[in-house]
Design an enzyme around this catalytic site. Structure first.
Site, PDB file in Angstrom:
ATOM      1  N   LYS A   1       0.815  -1.217   0.000  1.00  0.00           N
ATOM      2  CA  LYS A   1       0.000   0.000   0.000  1.00  0.00           C
ATOM      3  C   LYS A   1       0.850   1.269   0.000  1.00  0.00           C
ATOM      4  O   LYS A   1       0.391   2.333  -0.393  1.00  0.00           O
ATOM      5  CB  LYS A   1      -0.955   0.008   1.198  1.00  0.00           C
ATOM      6  CG  LYS A   1      -2.070  -1.025   1.084  1.00  0.00           C
ATOM      7  CD  LYS A   1      -3.381  -0.370   0.826  1.00  0.00           C
ATOM      8  CE  LYS A   1      -4.583  -1.285   0.643  1.00  0.00           C
ATOM      9  NZ  LYS A   1      -4.522  -2.645   1.115  1.00  0.00           N
TER      10      LYS A   1
ATOM     11  N   SER B   1       1.046  -9.832  -0.818  1.00  0.00           N
ATOM     12  CA  SER B   1       0.771  -8.398  -0.744  1.00  0.00           C
ATOM     13  C   SER B   1       1.123  -7.740   0.588  1.00  0.00           C
ATOM     14  O   SER B   1       1.250  -6.516   0.646  1.00  0.00           O
ATOM     15  CB  SER B   1      -0.699  -8.145  -1.085  1.00  0.00           C
ATOM     16  OG  SER B   1      -1.526  -9.020  -0.363  1.00  0.00           O
TER      17      SER B   1
END
Ligand SMILES: *Cc1c(COP(=O)(O)O)cnc(C)c1O
Length: 317
Positions: free
Chosen positions: A48, A300
């Site tokens: 992110k 991720s």
């Protein structure tokens, strides 16, 4: 696509280029040649940061006066935005639920963000964040539904193609869809033959259902251990991109996610959070992959609750 190339230039220095790890043993058990894109080793513990840094770089250059940024996510996006804002010298506010997990609140504060507690639902949090943004002149930065965020996440696609030009399929954890939309945009432009696969939890498969229906579908509720992939509906911007560029969306159940976390920890020596392990969970169970294929799974993030990691390790044989 040019946006992704520009994003890559902008985030250099603040987000690291994460390793693409060859996972020979895991791959062999699944009958694949497998590599892992280790965004669990990214600064702040998740990809992110790429989108947050890119969005802030664009805002900082736009010339409009910026008093600070705000978001409504207590998870990885909140941490990433706090980190990026501090690097750019802007104040950051993160609105979290009243029952937010203390470690997540502590992480946002560690990176210098002001934490505001409000309500228990995301609707209450978003409303509060919009109010505060208007009141204090802060810029609201969404977690996925924004072109600069999507372009920032897409830089992962460029790094995958450079490190592994022979890749045939890329498996990507799918929440709101910023990560998958960005990676698919980057990869399909340069290597259209590479298959792009989104992986959702069974209990939070808004994209899969929307794809089947041909229009965005809203789920009544979500239920999954993968906290970063919970959403009731696909993103407004991400849905059409994913419709156009992604080949397939598959699902995995919580048990498969926890088992994949254990395999990643014990075999590949990588600590990965539930959301980040969904790609490997799909590959190990033969979903979204073809026999013998050269596959990259995106890990991720690695911000895992210790109790959940312990649960995952208990599934190990
Ligand atoms: C946010 C997040 C995702 C999902 O990303 P989207 O852009 O919302 O699809 C996946 N894994 C982790 C670890 C995340 O934090």
């Amino acid at each position: 696509m040019r946006d992704v190339a520009r994003a890559r230039h902008r985030i250099r220095g603040l987000a690291v280029e994460t390793p693409l790890v060859s996972a020979r043993t895991l791959g062999e058990t699944a009958g694949l040649k497998l590599w892992l894109k280790a965004e669990n080793l990214q600064r702040t513990g998740s990809f992110k940061l790429r989108g947050a840094v890119n969005r802030l770089a664009v805002l900082a250059r736009s010339g409009a006066p910026l008093r600070g940024v705000i978001t409504a996510s207590s998870g990885n996006h909140g941490q990433a935005l706090a980190y990026a804002a501090r690097a750019f010298g802007y104040p950051a506010v993160v609105v979290v639920p009243e029952d937010a997990a203390p470690p997540k609140v502590a992480a946002a504060r560690t990176f210098g963000a002001e934490v505001v507690h409000c309500g228990r639902t995301s609707a209450e949090r978003f409303a509060k964040a919009y109010d505060l943004a208007a009141e204090r002149g802060l810029e609201f930065v969404p977690p996925y539904d924004d072109p600069d965020i999507i372009a920032g996440q897409g830089t992962i696609g460029l790094e995958i193609l450079e490190a592994c030009p022979e890749v045939e399929a890329v498996l990507v954890p799918l929440g709101g869809g910023g990560l998958l939309a960005g990676i698919a945009t980057a990869i399909k432009e340069r290597a259209p033959r590479v298959r792009l696969v989104g992986v959702e939890p069974e209990g939070s498969n808004a994209h899969q259902q929307s794809r089947a229906a041909g229009r965005p579908v809203t789920l009544p509720r979500t239920e999954t251990v993968a906290d970063g992939l919970r959403k009731l509906a696909p993103g407004r911007l991400t849905f059409p991109i994913i419709q156009e560029k992604v080949d397939e969306i598959v699902t995995v159940c919580d048990e498969e996610i926890l088992q994949a976390m254990a395999r990643l920890a014990l075999t590949a020596k990588l600590v990965v959070e539930p959301s980040g392990a969904t790609s490997v969970a799909a590959a190990l169970n033969g979903r979204g992959v073809r026999p013998g294929e050269r596959v990259v799974c995106v890990l991720s993030g690695g911000n895992v609750d210790p109790a959940v990691l312990a649960r995952a390790l208990e599934t190990a044989p």
